[in-house]
Design an enzyme around this catalytic site. Structure first.
Site, short mmCIF file in Angstrom:
data_model
loop_
_atom_site.label_atom_id
_atom_site.label_comp_id
_atom_site.label_asym_id
_atom_site.label_seq_id
_atom_site.Cartn_x
_atom_site.Cartn_y
_atom_site.Cartn_z
N GLU A 329 -10.39 -78.44 50.56
CA GLU A 329 -10.75 -79.74 49.95
C GLU A 329 -9.66 -80.79 50.11
O GLU A 329 -9.38 -81.54 49.18
CB GLU A 329 -11.05 -79.53 48.45
CG GLU A 329 -12.19 -78.59 48.21
CD GLU A 329 -12.36 -78.21 46.74
OE1 GLU A 329 -13.51 -78.10 46.30
OE2 GLU A 329 -11.35 -78.01 46.05
C1 TNX Z 1 -13.94 -75.45 44.47
S1 TNX Z 1 -13.80 -73.54 46.48
C2 TNX Z 1 -12.57 -75.24 44.63
C3 TNX Z 1 -11.73 -75.23 43.45
C4 TNX Z 1 -12.49 -75.45 42.18
C5 TNX Z 1 -13.81 -74.73 42.24
C6 TNX Z 1 -14.60 -74.79 40.99
C7 TNX Z 1 -12.40 -74.02 46.67
C8 TNX Z 1 -11.68 -73.46 47.76
N1 TNX Z 1 -11.94 -74.93 45.80
O1 TNX Z 1 -10.71 -76.20 43.58
O2 TNX Z 1 -11.73 -74.96 41.14
O3 TNX Z 1 -14.55 -75.28 43.30
O4 TNX Z 1 -15.71 -73.94 41.05
#
Ligand code: TNX
Length: 523
Positions: A329
């Site tokens: 992300e």
């Molecule tokens: C996605 S999935 C994230 C996290 C969040 C989560 C909450 C991923 C690699 N990153 O930063 O905590 O969703 O469900």
């Protein structure tokens, strides 16, 4: 009678004793009178082969003795400690004729393979590696009936031949959004180890908090650990705390996988050190639950000194082979910046001698060190076919995957509309059936050879206590653990539910705060 402790014993004598046992009890053909789940025998994950034998059970009591090949001293110590916790019975230090024997047998095959033999005269665990013996210990625990503390138990006569589908059976705990102390993490390790989960990934850093002390950058925890989601109390692990977690895990056959999430998810670092920011100004602490807004400065050499120092210290504290560098992300970087950063960070991580792991976005970064592992967190049906193609290309190039499809394996998704905690962004609710109804190999059409294994992440935006954690993890982690262990063809939801009825009684006895989902009969 001394309580059992790991001591260098006489291997020769032990092997002699085991051979003798083999000679008198080795079954030409144990009666295939039952399969897992039948006759009150209930093991999760379901073993490859479990056969009840005709004959008397083994009486486990206060005079039961234990001995192990020195190479299996750690699983033997785990057995003594866990059986004590489960039953109140202290196993006595046995000699060559001990009742319970752990022996090395190079002919036991399969990933974490083991053989477990129980009859009236004793219990034998055979494995070619400690990993198999640790797995056998957890099977044996689940065969010991519940009862009053200290009371004798009858362990049914069985023959188990078992091995894992995948070498990496993981759980992840996010200790950054909310902090969980050493004892909570150790309790979670105990919880997951029962299910033959053998890796605990600790998400140690994120926007809201930095949770591991780094000697060369002390403000990361002096400043960056104070905060949590909603501004709730923070916390961090000293390096000794982290070592205590690693040691507790190792004593149960669990490897700690530390994650330093970069270049995004770094607000806690950016609030700790002005020089990590492009304008030389510290940013404020962050207590919300948005993602994708923070980034390390890709163009600054200080960034890479920081990365090298942090990864060097974390790697030095971590005996396990993996170092997770995050990479998810990263929405505050351009594609080019992201590739520049991840390529360099992965090289630095590999330079510590560890195998690099990152969230699946890292496959877009270009050349990664040999052996790099990508953690897939899209859906059971991939979000786009382009993503699926890129993941397959990564595997074709020799990369390996850990499968964590968010709509099935994310333990922070709500079970249903009644679930008080958790989130629901990953294609809505995730009940037990959905957590169980996927085949890691089918998602991308990558064979088991391209998969290192399976992991169930638990993000903690909405979770404050270890009971919160357990309520989201269990029973669904039992389903994920079975996906990681049991052959696909042997998995059956109704059979799992029947075994959860029994496992729930163990969780009750151990005080695990699992969720009593209505579609399982909890007795
Ligand atoms: C996605 S999935 C994230 C996290 C969040 C989560 C909450 C991923 C690699 N990153 O930063 O905590 O969703 O469900």
């Amino acid at each position: 009678m001394t309580r059992w402790r790991a001591a260098a014993g006489s291997t020769a004598g032990l092997v002699g004793a085991v051979l003798a046992l083999g000679a008198c009890t080795s079954p030409a053909d144990p009666t295939p009178s039952a399969t897992p789940g039948a006759a009150g025998l209930s093991v999760v994950p379901r073993p490859v082969e479990l056969t009840t034998r005709d004959g008397e059970p083994f009486a486990l009591d206060s005079v039961t003795t234990l001995a192990a090949d020195p190479a299996l001293a750690e699983p033997a110590a785990a057995l003594a400690e866990l059986l004590h916790d489960d039953t109140g019975i202290d196993l006595a230090d046995g000699a060559d004729d001990a009742d319970i024997r752990l022996t090395m047998d190079p002919e036991v095959t399969g990933t974490d393979g083991y053989r477990l033999h129980v009859d009236h005269d004793g219990i034998e665990i055979a494995a070619a590696e400690p990993g198999g013996a640790f797995a056998a210990v957890q099977t044996l625990r689940q065969l010991v009936p519940l009862g009053d503390a200290g009371a004798a138990r009858e362990v049914p006569a069985v023959e188990v031949r078992d091995h894992a589908r995948f070498a990496y059976r993981g759980a992840m705990l996010d200790v950054a959004r909310h902090f969980f102390g050493v004892e909570d993490v150790q309790r979670y390790i105990d919880d997951v180890a029962l299910l033959k989960v053998n890796h605990l990934h600790l998400h140690l850093t994120d926007d809201q908090g930095w949770r591991i002390a780094i000697g060369s950058w002390p403000r990361l925890t002096e400043v960056g650990a104070a905060n949590s989601v909603n501004g709730e109390a923070g916390g961090f692990y000293t390096q000794d705390d982290y070592r205590a977690i690693v040691a507790h895990a190792a004593a149960r056959g669990v490897t700690i996988v530390p994650e330093i999430d970069m270049p995004g998810h770094t607000n806690a670092a950016l609030t700790s050190y002005a020089e990590l920011n492009p304008d030389g100004e510290r940013v404020p602490a962050y207590s919300g639950i948005e993602v994708g807004f923070s980034t390390l400065d890709i163009d600054s050499e200080i960034t890479y000194r920081f990365v090298a120092d942090v990864l060097r210290e974390v790697a030095a504290l971590t005996p396990g082979p993996y170092l997770h560098i995050g990479g998810d992300e990263s929405r505050a970087t351009t594609e080019e910046e992201y590739a520049t950063f991840v390529t360099r960070a992965a090289q630095i991580a590999a330079g510590t001698g560890k195998t690099v792991v990152g969230w699946h976005e890292i496959v877009d970064a270009g050349a990664l060190p040999a052996g790099t592992v990508a953690q897939y967190w899209s859906y059971v049906v991939p979000e786009t076919s382009a993503l699926a193609d890129r993941m397959r290309t990564f595997v074709d190039g020799g990369g390996h995957l850990i499968m964590s499809p968010a709509d099935a394996a994310y333990l922070d998704m709500k079970y249903d509309a009644e679930t008080p905690l958790g989130l629901q962004w990953a294609r809505g609710f995730t009940d037990l059936a959905e957590a169980y109804a996927w085949d890691p190999a089918a998602i991308l059409g990558v064979g088991d050879d391209g998969l290192l294994g399976v992991e169930a992440p638990l993000w903690s935006e909405t979770l404050l206590t270890i009971e919160d954690v357990e309520s989201m993890a269990f029973p669904r982690l039992a389903a994920i653990a079975e996906i990681a262990w049991t052959p696909q063809a042997d998995r059956d939801l109704d059979d799992l539910k029947a075994r959860l009825t029994v496992l729930g009684q163990r969780w009750d006895a151990a005080g695990v705060a699992y969720t009593k989902v209505p579609y399982v009969d909890w007795g």
